[in-house]
Design a protein around this motif. Structure first.
Motif, PDB file in Angstrom:
ATOM      1  N   VAL A 157      79.128  79.205  42.357  1.00 20.75           N
ATOM      2  CA  VAL A 157      79.506  77.885  41.851  1.00 20.75           C
ATOM      3  C   VAL A 157      78.647  77.462  40.666  1.00 20.75           C
ATOM      4  O   VAL A 157      79.161  77.100  39.600  1.00 20.75           O
ATOM      5  CB  VAL A 157      79.396  76.825  42.975  1.00 20.75           C
ATOM      6  N   LEU A 158      77.328  77.492  40.828  1.00 16.43           N
ATOM      7  CA  LEU A 158      76.402  76.933  39.852  1.00 16.43           C
ATOM      8  C   LEU A 158      75.953  77.960  38.819  1.00 16.43           C
ATOM      9  O   LEU A 158      75.788  79.147  39.136  1.00 16.43           O
ATOM     10  CB  LEU A 158      75.157  76.394  40.574  1.00 16.43           C
ATOM     11  N   MET A 159      75.717  77.499  37.598  1.00 16.33           N
ATOM     12  CA  MET A 159      75.040  78.329  36.609  1.00 16.33           C
ATOM     13  C   MET A 159      73.591  78.513  37.046  1.00 16.33           C
ATOM     14  O   MET A 159      72.987  77.603  37.631  1.00 16.33           O
ATOM     15  CB  MET A 159      75.074  77.653  35.241  1.00 16.33           C
ATOM     16  N   TRP A 160      73.035  79.677  36.778  1.00 12.42           N
ATOM     17  CA  TRP A 160      71.645  79.950  37.130  1.00 12.42           C
ATOM     18  C   TRP A 160      70.698  79.408  36.062  1.00 12.42           C
ATOM     19  O   TRP A 160      70.987  79.493  34.861  1.00 12.42           O
ATOM     20  CB  TRP A 160      71.412  81.455  37.259  1.00 12.42           C
ATOM     21  N   HIS A 161      69.557  78.875  36.491  1.00 12.41           N
ATOM     22  CA  HIS A 161      68.499  78.555  35.542  1.00 12.41           C
ATOM     23  C   HIS A 161      67.961  79.889  35.000  1.00 12.41           C
ATOM     24  O   HIS A 161      67.767  80.835  35.765  1.00 12.41           O
ATOM     25  CB  HIS A 161      67.375  77.770  36.220  1.00 12.41           C
ATOM     26  N   PRO A 162      67.702  79.982  33.692  1.00  9.03           N
ATOM     27  CA  PRO A 162      67.224  81.261  33.139  1.00  9.03           C
ATOM     28  C   PRO A 162      65.968  81.787  33.822  1.00  9.03           C
ATOM     29  O   PRO A 162      65.826  83.008  34.009  1.00  9.03           O
ATOM     30  CB  PRO A 162      66.942  80.913  31.670  1.00  9.03           C
ATOM     31  N   GLY A 163      65.050  80.896  34.205  1.00 11.39           N
ATOM     32  CA  GLY A 163      63.834  81.348  34.885  1.00 11.39           C
ATOM     33  C   GLY A 163      64.117  81.943  36.241  1.00 11.39           C
ATOM     34  O   GLY A 163      63.515  82.951  36.642  1.00 11.39           O
ATOM     35  N   ALA A 164      65.049  81.350  36.962  1.00  5.65           N
ATOM     36  CA  ALA A 164      65.430  81.879  38.274  1.00  5.65           C
ATOM     37  C   ALA A 164      66.166  83.198  38.122  1.00  5.65           C
ATOM     38  O   ALA A 164      65.900  84.172  38.855  1.00  5.65           O
ATOM     39  CB  ALA A 164      66.296  80.858  39.013  1.00  5.65           C
ATOM     40  N   ALA A 165      67.097  83.251  37.175  1.00  6.17           N
ATOM     41  CA  ALA A 165      67.845  84.494  36.950  1.00  6.17           C
ATOM     42  C   ALA A 165      66.899  85.639  36.603  1.00  6.17           C
ATOM     43  O   ALA A 165      67.063  86.773  37.082  1.00  6.17           O
ATOM     44  CB  ALA A 165      68.874  84.282  35.840  1.00  6.17           C
ATOM     45  N   ARG A 166      65.897  85.357  35.766  1.00  9.38           N
ATOM     46  CA  ARG A 166      64.938  86.406  35.389  1.00  9.38           C
ATOM     47  C   ARG A 166      64.150  86.870  36.606  1.00  9.38           C
ATOM     48  O   ARG A 166      63.903  88.075  36.775  1.00  9.38           O
ATOM     49  CB  ARG A 166      63.990  85.886  34.304  1.00  9.38           C
ATOM     50  N   TRP A 167      63.765  85.926  37.504  1.00  5.93           N
ATOM     51  CA  TRP A 167      62.998  86.338  38.692  1.00  5.93           C
ATOM     52  C   TRP A 167      63.821  87.282  39.565  1.00  5.93           C
ATOM     53  O   TRP A 167      63.334  88.340  39.991  1.00  5.93           O
ATOM     54  CB  TRP A 167      62.546  85.131  39.518  1.00  5.93           C
ATOM     55  N   PHE A 168      65.073  86.914  39.831  1.00  9.14           N
ATOM     56  CA  PHE A 168      65.904  87.735  40.715  1.00  9.14           C
ATOM     57  C   PHE A 168      66.250  89.076  40.062  1.00  9.14           C
ATOM     58  O   PHE A 168      66.351  90.095  40.753  1.00  9.14           O
ATOM     59  CB  PHE A 168      67.176  86.974  41.102  1.00  9.14           C
ATOM     60  N   THR A 169      66.405  89.081  38.758  1.00 14.82           N
ATOM     61  CA  THR A 169      66.689  90.339  38.064  1.00 14.82           C
ATOM     62  C   THR A 169      65.484  91.270  38.099  1.00 14.82           C
ATOM     63  O   THR A 169      65.613  92.469  38.390  1.00 14.82           O
ATOM     64  CB  THR A 169      67.078  90.056  36.601  1.00 14.82           C
ATOM     65  N   GLU A 170      64.291  90.728  37.844  1.00  9.14           N
ATOM     66  CA  GLU A 170      63.087  91.547  37.782  1.00  9.14           C
ATOM     67  C   GLU A 170      62.554  91.944  39.153  1.00  9.14           C
ATOM     68  O   GLU A 170      61.972  93.026  39.309  1.00  9.14           O
ATOM     69  CB  GLU A 170      61.988  90.785  37.031  1.00  9.14           C
ATOM     70  N   ASN A 171      62.728  91.102  40.157  1.00 12.19           N
ATOM     71  CA  ASN A 171      62.075  91.323  41.449  1.00 12.19           C
ATOM     72  C   ASN A 171      63.012  91.675  42.592  1.00 12.19           C
ATOM     73  O   ASN A 171      62.548  92.135  43.644  1.00 12.19           O
ATOM     74  CB  ASN A 171      61.278  90.069  41.835  1.00 12.19           C
ATOM     75  N   ALA A 172      64.297  91.428  42.420  1.00 15.35           N
ATOM     76  CA  ALA A 172      65.232  91.685  43.519  1.00 15.35           C
ATOM     77  C   ALA A 172      66.399  92.573  43.097  1.00 15.35           C
ATOM     78  O   ALA A 172      67.328  92.771  43.877  1.00 15.35           O
ATOM     79  CB  ALA A 172      65.764  90.356  44.067  1.00 15.35           C
ATOM     80  N   GLY A 173      66.328  93.121  41.871  1.00 12.19           N
ATOM     81  CA  GLY A 173      67.405  93.985  41.408  1.00 12.19           C
ATOM     82  C   GLY A 173      68.741  93.282  41.299  1.00 12.19           C
ATOM     83  O   GLY A 173      69.807  93.915  41.421  1.00 12.19           O
ATOM     84  N   ALA A 174      68.704  91.966  41.086  1.00 17.18           N
ATOM     85  CA  ALA A 174      69.939  91.183  41.035  1.00 17.18           C
ATOM     86  C   ALA A 174      70.775  91.546  39.821  1.00 17.18           C
ATOM     87  O   ALA A 174      70.244  91.846  38.746  1.00 17.18           O
ATOM     88  CB  ALA A 174      69.616  89.692  41.021  1.00 17.18           C
ATOM     89  N   MET A 175      72.086  91.518  40.011  1.00 17.42           N
ATOM     90  CA  MET A 175      73.032  91.741  38.921  1.00 17.42           C
ATOM     91  C   MET A 175      73.730  90.411  38.657  1.00 17.42           C
ATOM     92  O   MET A 175      74.749  90.095  39.265  1.00 17.42           O
ATOM     93  CB  MET A 175      74.045  92.817  39.306  1.00 17.42           C
ATOM     94  N   ILE A 176      73.147  89.604  37.763  1.00 16.05           N
ATOM     95  CA  ILE A 176      73.708  88.292  37.456  1.00 16.05           C
ATOM     96  C   ILE A 176      74.359  88.365  36.082  1.00 16.05           C
ATOM     97  O   ILE A 176      73.692  88.671  35.081  1.00 16.05           O
ATOM     98  CB  ILE A 176      72.608  87.206  37.475  1.00 16.05           C
ATOM     99  N   ASP A 177      75.638  88.066  36.021  1.00 18.91           N
ATOM    100  CA  ASP A 177      76.369  88.109  34.760  1.00 18.91           C
ATOM    101  C   ASP A 177      75.790  87.090  33.779  1.00 18.91           C
ATOM    102  O   ASP A 177      75.462  85.968  34.168  1.00 18.91           O
ATOM    103  CB  ASP A 177      77.847  87.799  35.036  1.00 18.91           C
ATOM    104  N   ASP A 178      75.693  87.487  32.529  1.00 18.85           N
ATOM    105  CA  ASP A 178      75.140  86.584  31.504  1.00 18.85           C
ATOM    106  C   ASP A 178      75.919  85.270  31.430  1.00 18.85           C
ATOM    107  O   ASP A 178      75.371  84.223  31.111  1.00 18.85           O
ATOM    108  CB  ASP A 178      75.162  87.261  30.127  1.00 18.85           C
ATOM    109  N   GLY A 179      77.217  85.353  31.748  1.00 16.22           N
ATOM    110  CA  GLY A 179      78.043  84.160  31.717  1.00 16.22           C
ATOM    111  C   GLY A 179      77.736  83.159  32.804  1.00 16.22           C
ATOM    112  O   GLY A 179      78.224  82.014  32.763  1.00 16.22           O
ATOM    113  N   MET A 180      76.926  83.579  33.804  1.00 17.54           N
ATOM    114  CA  MET A 180      76.532  82.682  34.892  1.00 17.54           C
ATOM    115  C   MET A 180      75.117  82.150  34.705  1.00 17.54           C
ATOM    116  O   MET A 180      74.569  81.510  35.594  1.00 17.54           O
ATOM    117  CB  MET A 180      76.624  83.403  36.245  1.00 17.54           C
TER     118      MET A 180
END
Length: 331
Positions: A303-326
């Motif tokens: 539902v929600l757009m991700w805050h860039p700081g949160a998206a970076r944490w999940f990408t770097e530390n949890a292997g998250a695949m978050i679309d740039d559009g989110m």
């Protein structure tokens, strides 16, 4: 918007915290000197969970901060969107309604400046009565029963009345904080409380110590009706949640997410998420619902757009695949 602020001064920056900050959070450009987190009414899970994580972040990052009593998810979306508070807690149903301009606090305003930070837990919808009422199922609820649905504008107040109507229940709608509603149930001023809160709900835990209560589950058919009509998922309230029950209770639930004002510095939000997500045991000590506050549940947000700081944490530390559009982009 009426609200009561409970600000907890952070402890002095300890040597260990200094080392931690030196290791991972050197860039404090633009960081606020203090922060406020919007929770909900006392007696509910949001208040206990939110106040706990706000204090934990304040201590770990050496910033003054704390929890604030609010009207819950809808008001938190509004307060975070406007920047009146930095952080808040919301449920994805009210978040969707807020993004599409259907928040009753500001009808027509699309609250797109509130960004996702991290997954919290699922909010089960549950029904509590006094055993003396004789109500043991949804079908037993008498016509005209006085039902407490929590604070006005809360997740419970937004969706539970609709669910009850779908199930054919005729009722008088009442609002209030969870602790107040628990007292009214004991005093005979309410017949039922319809909770939407992470379990164990503090107000229910307190009630079962002071009175004999029934925690009512949905039948399979009732659950199916609700799943077909509302943005919820199947859920089982585990038997170890309350001393009143000795078997899992059939329910439905919505996911909760912590939110941040989208304009907060990326490094600040990254640091906050790191405190919360890097040590789940500390969060579980704050509230048992935090067992679901784990990195792999990041994908529950659709539902929600991700805050860039949160998206970076999940990408770097949890292997998250978050679309740039989110991911929220500065305009």
């Amino acid at each position: 918007m009426t609200k009561t602020i409970l600000t907890v001064s952070a402890l002095s920056l300890m040597a260990s915290a200094t080392l931690a900050l030196a290791d991972g959070h050197q860039d404090r450009t633009g960081w606020p000197e203090s922060f406020t987190l919007g929770t909900a009414s006392q007696g509910g899970t949001y208040f206990a969970y939110g106040s706990g994580w706000a204090n934990l972040v304040a201590e770990e990052l050496g910033i003054s901060g704390g929890g604030e009593i609010t009207g819950g998810p809808m008001q938190n979306m509004a307060l975070v969107h406007t920047g009146e508070i930095a952080f808040g807690l919301t449920t994805l149903g009210p978040a969707f309604e807020s993004l599409t301009g259907n928040n009753p606090i500001a009808p027509g305003l699309q609250m797109t400046n509130a960004c996702a930070m991290f997954p919290m837990y699922q909010t089960p919808f549950s029904i509590t009565t006094l055993s003396s009422s004789g109500i043991t199922s949804v079908a037993d609820i008498p016509a005209g029963s006085r039902i407490g649905f929590g604070p006005a504008g809360s997740t419970s107040d937004t969706y539970f009345p609709r669910m009850m109507e779908t199930l054919g229940v005729d009722f008088e709608r009442r609002n209030g904080g969870w602790s107040d509603l628990g007292g009214q149930l004991q005093d005979g001023l309410l017949d039922v409380i319809a909770f939407a809160a992470g379990v164990p709900v503090p107000a229910v835990s307190q009630l079962e110590v002071q009175a004999d209560i029934n925690i009512i589950e949905f039948t399979e058919d009732e659950q199916a009706q609700i799943l077909e009509t509302y943005p919820v998922a199947p859920f089982q309230i585990s038997a170890d949640s309350y001393s009143t029950i000795d078997a899992d209770v059939r329910s439905v639930s919505m996911w909760n997410f912590a939110i941040a004002n989208c304009e907060l510095p990326e490094s600040f939000v990254y640091a906050v998420v790191d405190v919360i997500m890097s040590d789940n045991e500390r969060m579980v000590n704050i509230h048992r619902a935090s067992r679901s506050t784990i990195p792999e549940n990041y994908d529950r947000n659709n539902v929600l757009m991700w805050h860039p700081g949160a998206a970076r944490w999940f990408t770097e530390n949890a292997g998250a695949m978050i679309d740039d559009g989110m991911i929220h982009q500065d305009m």
